[in-house]
Write an enzyme that holds these catalytic residues in place. Structure first.
Site, PDB file in Angstrom:
ATOM      1  N   ASP A   1      -6.926   4.442  -4.735  1.00 44.58           N
ATOM      2  CA  ASP A   1      -7.622   4.202  -3.429  1.00 44.58           C
ATOM      3  C   ASP A   1      -8.181   5.606  -3.091  1.00 44.58           C
ATOM      4  OD1 ASP A   1      -7.906   2.332  -1.061  1.00 44.58           O
ATOM      5  OD2 ASP A   1      -7.320   4.254  -0.263  1.00 44.58           O
TER       6      ASP A   1
ATOM      7  N   LYS B   1       0.819  -1.239   0.197  1.00 47.25           N
ATOM      8  CA  LYS B   1       0.021  -0.137   0.020  1.00 47.25           C
ATOM      9  C   LYS B   1       1.008   1.298   0.046  1.00 47.25           C
ATOM     10  CE  LYS B   1      -4.360   1.061   0.028  1.00 47.25           C
ATOM     11  NZ  LYS B   1      -5.386   0.485  -0.443  1.00 47.25           N
TER      12      LYS B   1
HETATM   13  P1  NDP Z   1     -13.082   7.845  -2.598  1.00 44.22           P
HETATM   14  O1  NDP Z   1     -12.021   8.745  -2.271  1.00 44.22           O
HETATM   15  O2  NDP Z   1     -13.572   7.719  -4.046  1.00 44.22           O
HETATM   16  O3  NDP Z   1     -14.152   8.173  -1.722  1.00 44.22           O
HETATM   17  C1  NDP Z   1     -14.159   8.111  -0.283  1.00 44.22           C
HETATM   18  C2  NDP Z   1     -15.586   8.573   0.152  1.00 44.22           C
HETATM   19  O4  NDP Z   1     -15.617   8.216   1.469  1.00 44.22           O
HETATM   20  C3  NDP Z   1     -15.975   9.707   0.041  1.00 44.22           C
HETATM   21  O5  NDP Z   1     -17.275   9.912  -0.269  1.00 44.22           O
HETATM   22  C4  NDP Z   1     -15.677  10.723   1.133  1.00 44.22           C
HETATM   23  O6  NDP Z   1     -16.290  11.738   1.458  1.00 44.22           O
HETATM   24  C5  NDP Z   1     -15.995   9.713   2.255  1.00 44.22           C
HETATM   25  N1  NDP Z   1     -15.176   9.811   3.559  1.00 44.22           N
HETATM   26  C6  NDP Z   1     -14.019   9.917   3.722  1.00 44.22           C
HETATM   27  N2  NDP Z   1     -13.775  10.003   4.904  1.00 44.22           N
HETATM   28  C7  NDP Z   1     -14.928   9.952   5.612  1.00 44.22           C
HETATM   29  C8  NDP Z   1     -15.250  10.165   7.090  1.00 44.22           C
HETATM   30  N3  NDP Z   1     -14.415  10.240   7.963  1.00 44.22           N
HETATM   31  N4  NDP Z   1     -16.644  10.145   7.318  1.00 44.22           N
HETATM   32  C9  NDP Z   1     -17.482   9.906   6.293  1.00 44.22           C
HETATM   33  N5  NDP Z   1     -17.092   9.797   5.098  1.00 44.22           N
HETATM   34  C10 NDP Z   1     -15.954  10.117   4.843  1.00 44.22           C
HETATM   35  O7  NDP Z   1     -12.522   6.532  -2.022  1.00 44.22           O
HETATM   36  P2  NDP Z   1     -12.791   4.990  -2.610  1.00 44.22           P
HETATM   37  O8  NDP Z   1     -14.358   4.844  -2.550  1.00 44.22           O
HETATM   38  O9  NDP Z   1     -12.005   4.635  -3.482  1.00 44.22           O
HETATM   39  O10 NDP Z   1     -12.623   4.345  -1.205  1.00 44.22           O
HETATM   40  C11 NDP Z   1     -13.465   4.043   0.024  1.00 44.22           C
HETATM   41  C12 NDP Z   1     -12.918   2.940   0.887  1.00 44.22           C
HETATM   42  O11 NDP Z   1     -12.811   1.490   0.158  1.00 44.22           O
HETATM   43  C13 NDP Z   1     -11.490   3.180   1.378  1.00 44.22           C
HETATM   44  O12 NDP Z   1     -11.383   2.457   2.798  1.00 44.22           O
HETATM   45  C14 NDP Z   1     -10.591   2.252   0.315  1.00 44.22           C
HETATM   46  O13 NDP Z   1      -9.482   1.923   1.093  1.00 44.22           O
HETATM   47  C15 NDP Z   1     -11.671   1.006   0.276  1.00 44.22           C
HETATM   48  N6  NDP Z   1     -11.187   0.609  -0.924  1.00 44.22           N
HETATM   49  C16 NDP Z   1     -11.304   0.833  -2.181  1.00 44.22           C
HETATM   50  C17 NDP Z   1     -10.884   0.389  -3.316  1.00 44.22           C
HETATM   51  C18 NDP Z   1     -11.110   0.982  -4.551  1.00 44.22           C
HETATM   52  O14 NDP Z   1     -11.110   0.101  -5.541  1.00 44.22           O
HETATM   53  N7  NDP Z   1     -11.469   2.199  -4.913  1.00 44.22           N
HETATM   54  C19 NDP Z   1     -10.708  -1.092  -3.173  1.00 44.22           C
HETATM   55  C20 NDP Z   1     -10.658  -1.764  -1.824  1.00 44.22           C
HETATM   56  C21 NDP Z   1     -11.091  -1.085  -0.859  1.00 44.22           C
HETATM   57  P3  NDP Z   1     -15.661  13.164   1.452  1.00 44.22           P
HETATM   58  O15 NDP Z   1     -15.460  13.334  -0.142  1.00 44.22           O
HETATM   59  O16 NDP Z   1     -16.418  14.106   2.322  1.00 44.22           O
HETATM   60  O17 NDP Z   1     -13.951  12.975   1.977  1.00 44.22           O
END
Ligand code: NDP
Length: 448
Positions: free
Chosen positions: A168, A128
């Site tokens: 990510d 990572k």
């Molecule tokens: P993005 O950056 O696309 O989206 C993250 C989302 O989570 C945004 O809507 C963000 O809101 C919200 N968020 C972040 N921090 C908080 C918080 N403290 N409270 C509430 N909402 C929050 O990321 P991903 O969708 O790619 O990733 C999301 C999760 O999935 C992570 O844990 C990542 O490690 C995991 N993941 C992702 C993969 C992928 O293929 N993308 C694969 C496997 C796991 P805001 O815009 O307000 O920050």
């Protein structure tokens, strides 16, 4: 000394050795707890310092990332890449750009990635990386200069057979484009297989964008079916509104479920009649807006709750898809009191240990992230396969491969839990199945 005592002592040493890294401790504690069961049954897994080697990254890189902002000011961020374990294949794992990123968070994510990648059945190790850089509010030119500087250091450490980063939080198609462009310039090589999540016209794979969210719902669906239920007619909370959340919501609704709430870090939105996926994609992916903008434009019945707690909404299924530790013990109680029966983690470690224990204690079917969100990395590995064979597969074929991989992960996790007399404990099932494959490879390859 008993195995349980050995593991507890070792965990104490790990806490001291990795001081100030609570998320890493949390991930270690969960896996080590499951390993007690394995080592009691198969003590040879404690030989050759296997557990000690597994918990120590093979390599940790920390580097300076200087860049120039639009006002001509010099900014300095910190970059990380933790190459945790390559026993099964080249290191593989995403890059996260978020102000909360530090070494401990990258270590927790890299450690989880080892077992997740093992569960996919594909030949990939665990890693990572990322930076404390915050892409929010930055211009495209600033993002590009940052990505170029980040890759200027990273490029010597990665490669198709060495380490293959991906996206990510905060790293999507735009950032992957800038990162790959700089790699290509520095190496004078169009080595497509060096990074995944690429654009479709230059080596990317269909379904990669949808993969984590779709895969999560495929796995959750298998889990529900073992309990005689399906998504049809179910009410589902999907937290977050980023890549994973959007495509989880889309697949839930394709399967006849209703997404009743989504969120971001500023608040949540209730959508009693379901989410308008096209509008959501337009707000989040095209305009890079907030969930409040979605609420303002979605029309009747949709309400925005600034600073509210999304877990207050009544639902049958909860899919936490935002970030680590977003759902705590109190939230878990609230969800169960309100009738939730299934929880599957789209994000990495979104449930605190108290929440996960509460769900299990109450008999809620609970799928941990390392199994449930493995669809993203699995499809990244399919992208690597397509790059290696200079081929590109259709959406339907790639989606079918993803679906099969997620079904197999669920079956493996379920049967492993049964084999160790822990039927229905998908946390133990995932940890044990993920561990054994890596451990067998490490034992075969000697003390390195
Ligand atoms: P993005 O950056 O696309 O989206 C993250 C989302 O989570 C945004 O809507 C963000 O809101 C919200 N968020 C972040 N921090 C908080 C918080 N403290 N409270 C509430 N909402 C929050 O990321 P991903 O969708 O790619 O990733 C999301 C999760 O999935 C992570 O844990 C990542 O490690 C995991 N993941 C992702 C993969 C992928 O293929 N993308 C694969 C496997 C796991 P805001 O815009 O307000 O920050």
């Amino acid at each position: 000394m008993s195995i349980d005592q050995q593991i507890s002592d070792y965990y104490g040493k790990l806490q001291m050795r990795n001081a100030g890294e609570p998320e890493f401790h949390q991930a270690l504690a969960e896996v080590l707890d499951s390993l007690k069961i394995v080592l009691n049954k198969d003590p040879h897994y404690a030989d050759y310092g296997l557990i000690e080697r597994l918990c120590e990254p093979e390599r940790q890189l920390v580097f300076r990332v200087p860049w120039v902002d639009d006002n001509g000011q010099i900014q300095v961020n910190r970059g990380f890449r933790v190459q945790f374990n390559s026993a099964l294949g080249p290191y593989k794992g995403g890059l996260r750009f978020h102000p909360s990123v530090n070494l401990g968070i990258i270590k927790f994510l890299g450690f989880e990635q080892i077992f997740k990648n093992s569960l996919t059945g594909l030949p990939i190790g665990g890693a990572k990386g990322g930076s404390d850089f915050d892409p929010k509010g930055k211009s495209d030119a600033e993002i590009m200069r940052f990505c170029q500087s980040f890759m200027t250091e990273l490029h010597t450490h990665i490669g198709e057979y060495r380490d293959v980063p991906a996206g990510d939080i905060g790293v999507g198609a735009r950032e992957i484009g800038y990162l790959f462009g700089q790699y290509r310039r520095l190496e004078n090589s169009h080595e497509s297989g060096v990074i995944t999540g690429k654009g479709l016209k230059w080596g990317g794979s269909l379904v990669r964008t949808e993969a984590t969210g779709y895969g999560l719902v495929y796995l959750a669906s298998e889990m529900m079916q073992t309990h005689g239920e399906t998504f049809e007619g179910s009410k589902v909370i999907v937290s977050g509104s980023g890549n994973v959340a959007i495509y989880a919501a889309e697949k839930v609704q394709q399967l006849g479920g209703v997404v009743v709430a989504m969120s971001d870090s500023s608040g949540y939105v209730t959508t009693p009649n379901g989410v308008d996926i096209e509008l959501l994609k337009d707000v989040k992916e095209v305009r890079r807006g907030r969930i409040s903008t979605y609420a303002a434009e979605a029309g009747e019945g949709v309400e925005y709750h600034r600073d509210g707690n999304v877990w207050e909404v009544q639902a049958d299924v909860a899919l936490p898809c935002a970030t680590q530790n977003e759902l705590d013990g109190d939230d878990a109680k609230l969800l169960v009191d309100n009738g939730v029966r299934y929880v599957a983690e789209g994000a990495n470690m979104p449930c605190t240990p108290a929440a996960a224990h509460y769900f299990q204690q109450k008999g809620i079917a609970f799928a941990p992230g390392k199994a449930a969100n493995a669809g993203g990395v699995a499809t990244s590995a399919l992208e690597m396969q397509q790059n290696a064979s200079r081929d590109s597969w259709s959406f339907e074929y790639t989606d079918q491969r993803l679906h099969e991989i997620m079904s197999n992960i669920f079956k493996t996790v379920d049967s492993t839990a049964k084999e160790y007399d822990m039927e229905g404990d998908y946390v133990a099932g995932a940890n044990i199945a993920g561990f054994k494959k890596v451990a067998d490879a490490m034992l075969a390859q000697g003390v390195i």
